[in-house]
Motif scaffolding. Sequence first.
Motif, PDB file in Angstrom:
ATOM      1  N   ASP A  50      46.467 -21.870   9.266  1.00  0.00           N
ATOM      2  CA  ASP A  50      47.220 -21.642   7.248  1.00  0.00           C
ATOM      3  C   ASP A  50      45.940 -21.076   6.912  1.00  0.00           C
ATOM      4  O   ASP A  50      44.499 -22.501   7.174  1.00  0.00           O
ATOM      5  N   LYS A  78      48.898 -16.383   0.146  1.00  0.00           N
ATOM      6  CA  LYS A  78      49.711 -16.137   0.074  1.00  0.00           C
ATOM      7  C   LYS A  78      50.440 -15.659  -0.406  1.00  0.00           C
ATOM      8  O   LYS A  78      49.648 -14.729  -1.859  1.00  0.00           O
ATOM      9  N   ASN A  88      57.228 -14.152  -1.020  1.00  0.00           N
ATOM     10  CA  ASN A  88      56.388 -15.197  -0.462  1.00  0.00           C
ATOM     11  C   ASN A  88      55.980 -16.012   0.586  1.00  0.00           C
ATOM     12  O   ASN A  88      55.681 -17.142   0.748  1.00  0.00           O
ATOM     13  N   LYS A 146      58.399 -21.673   5.924  1.00  0.00           N
ATOM     14  CA  LYS A 146      58.424 -21.142   3.970  1.00  0.00           C
ATOM     15  C   LYS A 146      57.641 -22.211   3.610  1.00  0.00           C
ATOM     16  O   LYS A 146      56.946 -22.170   2.420  1.00  0.00           O
ATOM     17  N   ASP A 147      57.762 -23.251   4.084  1.00  0.00           N
ATOM     18  CA  ASP A 147      56.618 -23.851   3.184  1.00  0.00           C
ATOM     19  C   ASP A 147      55.829 -24.800   3.890  1.00  0.00           C
ATOM     20  O   ASP A 147      55.630 -25.690   5.072  1.00  0.00           O
ATOM     21  N   THR A 154      52.764 -25.604   3.601  1.00  0.00           N
ATOM     22  CA  THR A 154      52.002 -27.424   3.419  1.00  0.00           C
ATOM     23  C   THR A 154      52.850 -28.194   3.193  1.00  0.00           C
ATOM     24  O   THR A 154      52.800 -28.923   3.187  1.00  0.00           O
ATOM     25  N   ASP A 155      54.073 -27.973   4.299  1.00  0.00           N
ATOM     26  CA  ASP A 155      54.763 -29.432   4.230  1.00  0.00           C
ATOM     27  C   ASP A 155      54.352 -30.392   5.674  1.00  0.00           C
ATOM     28  O   ASP A 155      54.680 -29.731   6.432  1.00  0.00           O
TER      29      ASP A 155
END
Length: 897
Positions: free
Chosen positions: A370, A374, A386, A603-604, A606-607
């Motif tokens: 990552d 974003k 996003n 979609k995330d 950070t999860d």
Amino acid sequence: TMTTTTTTTTTTTPTPPDWRRLGELHPAYTLPADFSSGGWGGRRAVELAMMAQLLWLEREGIRRAKDCADMTAELQEFEKGYREARTPQDLLPLASVIKSLLSQYNLCSRNAIRDRKGWPRRGLARFVVSDPIQMPAPQTPCDYIDEEFGWWGFGQFAKGAEWVGHGLWWKPMPGDAKKGSLENAAGNAANDHDVLEDGFVRLKKARVVCADYSLLREDFPELYAKGDADIDQWLLDNCAYISGGQVERLGPGGDQGKLMGIESAKDLDDYIERAQRKPGIRLRSGGRACTFLVGDQYKFVRGRLVARMLDVKGVGTHAMADVSHPKVTGMLNFADAVREMMFQRLIQRLIDLENMQHVVNTVKFYGIIDTGLKYKGKNPATGWDNEPCVLSLRQRHSRMLDTYEGFNFSGICPSHTLKEGPGRALRRLLIKYGVSAEFFPRALLYNTPDSDGISLPENATGGLLDDIEGTWNLQADAMGKNFMDFTDFYVLPRSPLGEAWAMTEKALADAMCLERKNFVDIALSAPSLRKRVFGGASTKEEAEKWYKERLKKLSDNATYIEAAHSLDEDDKYILPNKPKYCMCWFMELDDSGMSKWAMAVSKDVTDRKQTASILKKIDSALPVSPLPEPPLAESPSRGYEELPSRLGSAKPPETDPTPPESVYHSGWKPGKAQAPPHGDKCVSLSPEALGRGLYKLVISCIVPRPIALVSSVSKDGLRNLAPFSYFGAMNHNPPTVCFSPVWNRGGNARDGYDKDTLRNIKETKEFVLHIMSKWFIDVANHSCGGFAYGEDEFKIAGATPVPSVLVKPPRVKEAAIQLECKLEALHEIKDEEGVVKATMVIGRIVLFHIHEGVFDAKTQTVDAAKLQPISRLGGNTYGQTAGMFDLPRPVVEKKSN
């Protein structure tokens, strides 16, 4: 009395430490993070240093090479200069000697292979030295050869007989390259270069999302005893960087920073550590990818550069890159990275289950990082909102170049390479499991009622195995054995892989309705496929009605509207075409379980709990046992025993073994001469003796010539329109055209001798080419007047300009055929004194516009009678098409062995 003391200060250039290591037998070298400081002298000097280091270590081998016997004087000059050089910059005066020596040595010995035709290129296997990764590493400056021996350069070179035979050679960026001139985006080979690049900047917020720790320990022995957390840190230290060119785009005034909410240099500093930098190797077609050397270190073993390397995708564009198209963001979205990784692991698992590793393999994924960046809103490359941006980490690899006349350095496998060796083996494997990477999955025309997977014997021939009309998007390394880039793969509904991987029948039917009209026509003509995808319709008429109604209904779907390439201006229906953001609707609408999961997990970023299980999730969905293998036939069997040989027919129609007469002159038989009516005595004329009369003779000999009416614009937006009869088509896939403006006899030394069209195309690299028709011949002819630069021939001649879609120059509304083109290459045609007399403009057609009145939608062709094309003959004489006739090609029966 006062005494004045004068102090003289001498400025010395710092010397890079240990850049030569003359006294060491097996020296290790380090690439600098900044090519312009510390006495390195810039990119060209660093490239020369790498070349010179190899030459120095291989100098005795060069002396022994028979084909380098005539290079003794140059070798001595190099040795003397290398010993005396204090910095790499001191090598610049020796550049021609270094390149000449290295090119000759690489061509005749170091990089020479014998098998220049078959696939795989087994001779490249010896390029793998002291490396656990058993495939050739990418090219470096040490693999330099004179460009004319690497490829034809769209007609610039003619050394096919001396071709090096593969794509592992270094194509350096010109020293005078300007911003926007580098097009390393898997397209324009003419402006596609290998670049040694410095100034990659560390990403502060980067973190490892997922990693294949077992593979990393296998490929990098120094990691064997390290724990997972230590390997994460090792990956960040060696891979978590973004290019200097991308930093500019993320900074104030940059196009990408605005899209990510970065408003100032201070905001950007929250994401990057400017003081921590790294160099890398950006290969041809590596628009957003780079190869990093672990610890920036390398050495030479048995004449080969050896380094621990990782390929990192998503690092951003080069500072010189052409980023004019909004989709060239330089970034990689999380969803694409996950999707590509899952398909790479699927294909590799199938290869392993079928024990095919000795024939074909994949370039494996190490993991995903990552970047911390974003999009705030829509990502212009994908259309999704996003999206987090990531780096995908892969094994280092090279790229295929299939022939001397090749035109694409991105490793895309042309059709002929997929008919043999690894390409054929991989296609046979994918066909067996119902997997495709085609624009149109041809297996749908051959499959059995209960499966989209077809098991074919290893020695099968013909049928689906030889059907490559669907255009496979497969990319391979220089050997043609190791395949990469799996983003465009999808699995058909009735695949034996099951619902985890297979799209639904609804998605297949919707994709077929939205696809290009020629694909729809194929489906309408095949009874079983027609019934399957067009609502169970039993007749073509019923299917066409259902198709039109379904397309109308799909046009009410906002998601489909957003993904569509174009819409009908009046009714707002989706026009049949490829989708806006990917290669085909079959991939765009893939709704398999794994595809849905990939979209959800991405979609995330950070999860951490969810992303940590990415590899576990993928591997749990992989098959664990192979499908039964069909037995080998005693003699080569058909690609599939029950294939329809013609669409819509269960078996081949009965044919008369005697072919019909296909001749123009009745009674003519093959082998019989056809004499001219005026006799065959010739007059021979030398071009030199003709002088000014050469023009009249040439244009009266080479007839009829089609006429290209070309529109262009200058960098300041000034329009131009002019006809050219030195014009023709060069290829259909990719669609390529060329025309040649001759020098401007009214030019001068100050303003140059380029005609206005050529001048504009050099500035903007775009044009629109129109076919001249009879109804607007007066307008088109008037545009060829010798009007001053900047005068608008559209207004002067009476042509109606209409906006283009993908290029800046306007189209001519009156022309029935309007071809939007982007420049591929320019080739100067010079006389014996080196004066440029014409320039061949080679362009790629990126969009066709055809008047409906001349277009036959059923055959997807243009009606020549309605087009009324005009041609040029000699003098001021024009020709028009009349008295057309059909003459089939001869049928040549293949002789059996």
